[in-house]
Design an enzyme around this catalytic site. Structure first.
Site, PDB file in Angstrom:
ATOM      1  N   ASP A 156       0.825  -1.211   0.000  1.00 52.97           N
ATOM      2  CA  ASP A 156       0.000   0.000   0.000  1.00 52.97           C
ATOM      3  C   ASP A 156       0.867   1.272   0.000  1.00 52.97           C
ATOM      4  O   ASP A 156       2.103   1.196  -0.023  1.00 52.97           O
ATOM      5  CB  ASP A 156      -0.930  -0.054   1.225  1.00 52.97           C
ATOM      6  CG  ASP A 156      -2.313   0.496   0.928  1.00 52.97           C
ATOM      7  OD1 ASP A 156      -2.435   1.353   0.037  1.00 52.97           O
ATOM      8  OD2 ASP A 156      -3.269   0.072   1.610  1.00 52.97           O
ATOM      9  N   TRP A 190      -3.079   3.396  -5.736  1.00 51.11           N
ATOM     10  CA  TRP A 190      -4.379   3.990  -6.095  1.00 51.11           C
ATOM     11  C   TRP A 190      -4.359   4.764  -7.411  1.00 51.11           C
ATOM     12  O   TRP A 190      -5.193   5.646  -7.633  1.00 51.11           O
ATOM     13  CB  TRP A 190      -4.895   4.898  -4.966  1.00 51.11           C
ATOM     14  CG  TRP A 190      -4.596   4.386  -3.593  1.00 51.11           C
ATOM     15  CD1 TRP A 190      -4.942   3.164  -3.105  1.00 51.11           C
ATOM     16  CD2 TRP A 190      -3.881   5.053  -2.536  1.00 51.11           C
ATOM     17  NE1 TRP A 190      -4.494   3.015  -1.821  1.00 51.11           N
ATOM     18  CE2 TRP A 190      -3.837   4.165  -1.443  1.00 51.11           C
ATOM     19  CE3 TRP A 190      -3.277   6.299  -2.412  1.00 51.11           C
ATOM     20  CZ2 TRP A 190      -3.207   4.496  -0.245  1.00 51.11           C
ATOM     21  CZ3 TRP A 190      -2.656   6.634  -1.224  1.00 51.11           C
ATOM     22  CH2 TRP A 190      -2.625   5.737  -0.169  1.00 51.11           C
ATOM     23  N   ASP A 211     -10.192   3.488  -3.563  1.00 57.09           N
ATOM     24  CA  ASP A 211     -10.873   2.266  -3.123  1.00 57.09           C
ATOM     25  C   ASP A 211     -12.290   2.134  -3.692  1.00 57.09           C
ATOM     26  O   ASP A 211     -13.046   3.105  -3.751  1.00 57.09           O
ATOM     27  CB  ASP A 211     -10.950   2.242  -1.593  1.00 57.09           C
ATOM     28  CG  ASP A 211      -9.592   1.961  -0.973  1.00 57.09           C
ATOM     29  OD1 ASP A 211      -8.604   1.851  -1.721  1.00 57.09           O
ATOM     30  OD2 ASP A 211      -9.531   1.855   0.264  1.00 57.09           O
TER      31      ASP A 211
HETATM   32  C1  GLA Z   1      -6.053   1.178   1.397  1.00 54.54           C
HETATM   33  C2  GLA Z   1      -6.180   0.183   0.259  1.00 54.54           C
HETATM   34  C3  GLA Z   1      -7.287  -0.803   0.570  1.00 54.54           C
HETATM   35  C4  GLA Z   1      -6.986  -1.514   1.881  1.00 54.54           C
HETATM   36  C5  GLA Z   1      -6.805  -0.508   3.000  1.00 54.54           C
HETATM   37  C6  GLA Z   1      -6.301  -1.149   4.263  1.00 54.54           C
HETATM   38  O1  GLA Z   1      -7.178   1.989   1.493  1.00 54.54           O
HETATM   39  O2  GLA Z   1      -6.419   0.837  -0.938  1.00 54.54           O
HETATM   40  O3  GLA Z   1      -7.447  -1.739  -0.476  1.00 54.54           O
HETATM   41  O4  GLA Z   1      -5.845  -2.302   1.725  1.00 54.54           O
HETATM   42  O5  GLA Z   1      -5.865   0.495   2.634  1.00 54.54           O
HETATM   43  O6  GLA Z   1      -6.086  -0.249   5.285  1.00 54.54           O
END
Ligand code: GLA
Length: 396
Positions: A156, A190, A211
């Site tokens: 991440d 992202w 997300d």
């Molecule tokens: C980010 C990621 C999600 C998930 C969360 C966990 O938002 O994009 O897919 O892994 O963190 O905290």
């Protein structure tokens, strides 16, 4: 004779050659993994921080008993919150209450079922739930993952401060390589620094958006993206995907309760048409027959897993009625007729939409009805429910 122009040309040629070498990456991701989009299950969408060894083992059990494994799902991935701190030597420490047997025991359990095991960390100093990140501990963590038997790392991008994304993700790529264990590397920044432009040499898949939420359409009013927002954000980046390196429009929400089954069928179909990684995000232990049938539709999964690895794209769109097409390795096309409007509507794909001559005779097969529709010439039209798809293959 004036030799200056020739010398100039020579110097120019050499400089161009040098630039070519300079542009080539020093290291490349050559793990030979994820030749088709990875398939599995991840804890985040349904369980967030509520993870435990019991849950993960039960998810693995359910993956086998439900037939998901036979349908191609393989990776069982623990997302955020399995880790709590680092010890005095810098080793990452799992939550002993939630994982009393330790991570290796979970990995062994999953491997014994013929499945693969995935874990989560972050390129910054902390994860998105403020657990320790891997910044500065990349090689130590990768070594630990390999010792535990990790097969997949989702990485991440929270708490990255001023770090450069490509540099940060490349360190973990090298650390995973050094660990000696083949580990699928899933980048999760992202889409913020356009990873499709640089991540082919770094990871096997990269998130392209923020997300996903369990909604058809959020209109961007609230936090998160619905299925249609995510679809729109894939426009134009299709050609960056291929065997070993995939655009990742985020994990599946199929079965989590925020959409109806027509919408879930469309969500799943569109992810398969885009050759997206298929990470189920629901509770596998208690899914309904309808949800099971969506997630395990082998004909639709085969479109996702087509060995040529082309990502499909939207080829036509008018008034909320979309036609999407995906080239298949056998010369055929997969087509999704997607109705984004509030009412049932007829949608037509013409052969020209999908790169076929109009006079071509082709066999049309419905992937949800599991039915041959016969040979057609020039076009195919179907009535499509609101927020639904009709998905077919069209093969000469
Ligand atoms: C980010 C990621 C999600 C998930 C969360 C966990 O938002 O994009 O897919 O892994 O963190 O905290």
């Amino acid at each position: 004779m004036n030799i200056a122009p020739r010398t100039g040309r020579l110097a120019y040629g050499m400089a161009a050659l040098l630039m070519l070498f300079a542009a080539a990456p020093l290291f490349a991701l050559d793990n030979d993994l994820a030749r088709t989009p990875p398939m599995g299950w991840n804890s985040w969408n349904k369980f967030a921080c509520n993870v435990s060894e019991e849950l993960i083992k039960q998810a693995a059990d359910a993956m086998v008993s439900s037939g998901m494994k036979d349908a191609g799902y393989q990776y069982v991935v623990i997302d955020d919150c399995w880790q709590v701190r680092r010890d005095e030597s810098g080793n990452i420490v799992p939550d002993a209450k939630r994982f009393p047997s330790g991570i290796k025991a979970v990995a062994d359990y999953i491997h014994d079922k013929g499945l693969k095991f995935g874990i989560y960390s972050d390129a910054g100093t902390g994860t998105c739930q403020n657990r320790p990140g891997s910044r500065g501990y990349e090689f130590q963590d990768a070594r630990q993952y390999a010792a535990w038997g990790v097969d997949y790392l989702k990485y991440d991008w929270c708490n990255h401060s001023t770090q450069d994304s490509q540099a940060s993700y490349s360190i973990m790529r090298d650390a995973l390589k050094k660990s000696g264990r083949p580990i699928v590397f899933s980048l999760c920044e992202w889409g913020s620094t356009k990873p499709w432009l640089w991540a082919k040499d770094v990871g096997n898949l990269w998130r392209t958006t923020g997300d996903i939420t369990d909604k058809w359409d959020t209109n961007r009013r609230d936090d998160g993206l619905g299925v249609v927002q995510i679809l729109d954000l894939q426009n134009g980046i299709e050609s960056y995907a291929g065997p070993g390196h995939w655009n990742d429009p985020d994990m599946l929400e199929v079965g989590n309760g925020g959409m109806n089954n027509t919408e879930y069928r469309a969500h799943f179909s569109m992810w398969c048409l885009m050759a997206a990684p298929l990470m189920a995000g629901n509770d596998l232990r208690s899914m309904s027959q309808d949800i099971h049938d969506i997630l395990t539709n082998r004909e639709v999964i085969a479109i996702d897993q087509d060995p040529m690895g082309r990502q499909g794209r939207r080829v036509k769109s008018a008034g909320g009625l979309d036609v999407w097409g995906k080239q298949l390795g056998d010369g055929g096309r997969a087509v999704a007729l997607l109705n984004r409007t509030g009412a049932e509507a007829s949608i037509t794909v013409t052969w020209e939409d999908i790169g076929f001559p109009a006079h071509l005779k082709a066999k049309v097969h419905d992937l949800w009805a599991h039915k041959d529709l016969g040979e057609m010439t020039g076009s195919y039209a179907a009535s499509v429910p609101s927020h639904g798809v009709v998905m077919v293959t069209i093969k000469p």
